[in-house]
Design an enzyme around this catalytic site. Structure first.
Site, PDB file in Angstrom:
ATOM      1  N   LYS A 277     -30.316  37.225   3.403  1.00 32.73           N
ATOM      2  CA  LYS A 277     -29.361  37.233   4.500  1.00 32.73           C
ATOM      3  C   LYS A 277     -27.991  36.711   4.055  1.00 32.73           C
ATOM      4  CE  LYS A 277     -31.876  38.695   8.038  1.00 32.73           C
ATOM      5  NZ  LYS A 277     -31.545  39.922   8.803  1.00 32.73           N
TER       6      LYS A 277
ATOM      7  N   TYR B 195     -35.951  34.874   2.412  1.00 32.73           N
ATOM      8  CA  TYR B 195     -35.269  35.378   3.606  1.00 32.73           C
ATOM      9  C   TYR B 195     -33.812  34.932   3.648  1.00 32.73           C
ATOM     10  CZ  TYR B 195     -34.146  35.430   8.645  1.00 32.73           C
ATOM     11  OH  TYR B 195     -33.549  35.602   9.872  1.00 32.73           O
TER      12      TYR B 195
END
Length: 261
Positions: free
Chosen positions: A171, A167
């Site tokens: 990002k 994740y």
């Protein structure tokens, strides 16, 4: 060159595409724009019932459309459908869609077991998804003399306290894309910014987070509480408003002061 006046569109005149808006943070962001009078495309992949229910809250100003943001053809079709339905061009994109993910550090892969496929899944949804929405909306934004792109990030860049390798890496790449797109699209009057949160209390994704973690984070912030999705959505509104017309390529951290830039 873009017409600077396009950056002055009040929110109530905007057509806003919010990806992953059927549930979680995206739902709060879509509702915040609807509350300010904007027209909103409620994009979803699996949450059909919730997305339709949200659209029903604002008849005539909200349209739920299913599309996998990692599929460029599907995204283009969604944008064409939305613009035909509302009779105007998408002015604002909020890239919020997140591939299936639960914010529970105990359940995430650590370094010795992390598979490339886990990172790839996040890159497909987060980075490819943002690229697809921007490319689908770019002709219309250029024709109207400007637009807004708001990417949703994370404060885990600065404070990687949990092993969300996949994740966080995706990002972080999205932050880089935010900055390069801002440089590339600035002459077209298009601003590109990121709003980064920490743990939010509570979204679908953070529902798996133990209460002890919420309490620890609250105690670590100057405000002594965990940021809510509604508070985060308010910051997103700023980047869509005329007040941010001279701001681009920036990453605003909205986490109650836990991380200080």
């Amino acid at each position: 060159m873009g017409n600077p006046s396009s950056s002055l569109l009040p929110i109530q005149e905007q057509l806003v595409l919010v990806t992953g808006a059927g549930r979680g943070l995206g739902r709060h962001i879509a509702r915040a724009f609807l509350g300010q009078g904007a027209s909103v495309v409620v994009n979803y992949l699996h949450s059909a019932e919730a997305a339709e229910a949200l659209a029903d809250e604002a008849p005539g100003r909200a349209l739920a459309i299913r599309a996998d943001v990692s599929d460029a053809v599907a995204v283009r079709a969604m944008v064409e459908q939305a613009q035909a339905h509302f009779g105007k061009t998408v002015t604002t994109i909020v890239n919020n869609a997140l591939p299936d993910f639960k914010f529970n550090g105990d359940a995430r892969s650590h370094a010795h077991e992390l598979a490339w496929e886990e990172l790839q899944q996040q890159f497909e949804g987060v980075v490819r998804g943002a690229l697809n929405t921007v490319q689908a909306c770019l002709p219309g934004m250029r024709a109207q003399g400007g637009g807004r792109v708001i990417n949703i990030g994370t404060n885990l860049f600065q404070n990687p306290v949990v092993p969300y390798h996949d994740y966080t890496a995706a990002k972080a790449a999205l932050l880089s894309l935010t900055r390069t797109l801002a440089q590339d699209l600035g002459p077209d009057g298009i601003t590109v910014n990121m709003v980064s949160g920490g743990l939010l209390r509570t979204t679908d994704a953070s529902a798996a987070t133990p209460d002890a973690v919420f309490d620890l984070i609250a105690a670590s912030t100057p405000l002594r509480r965990v940021t809510t999705p509604e508070e985060f959505a308010d910051a997103v509104l700023f980047f869509a408003s005329p007040w941010s017309r001279a701001v681009t390529g920036q990453n605003l951290v909205v986490d109650g002061g836990l991380v200080k830039n």
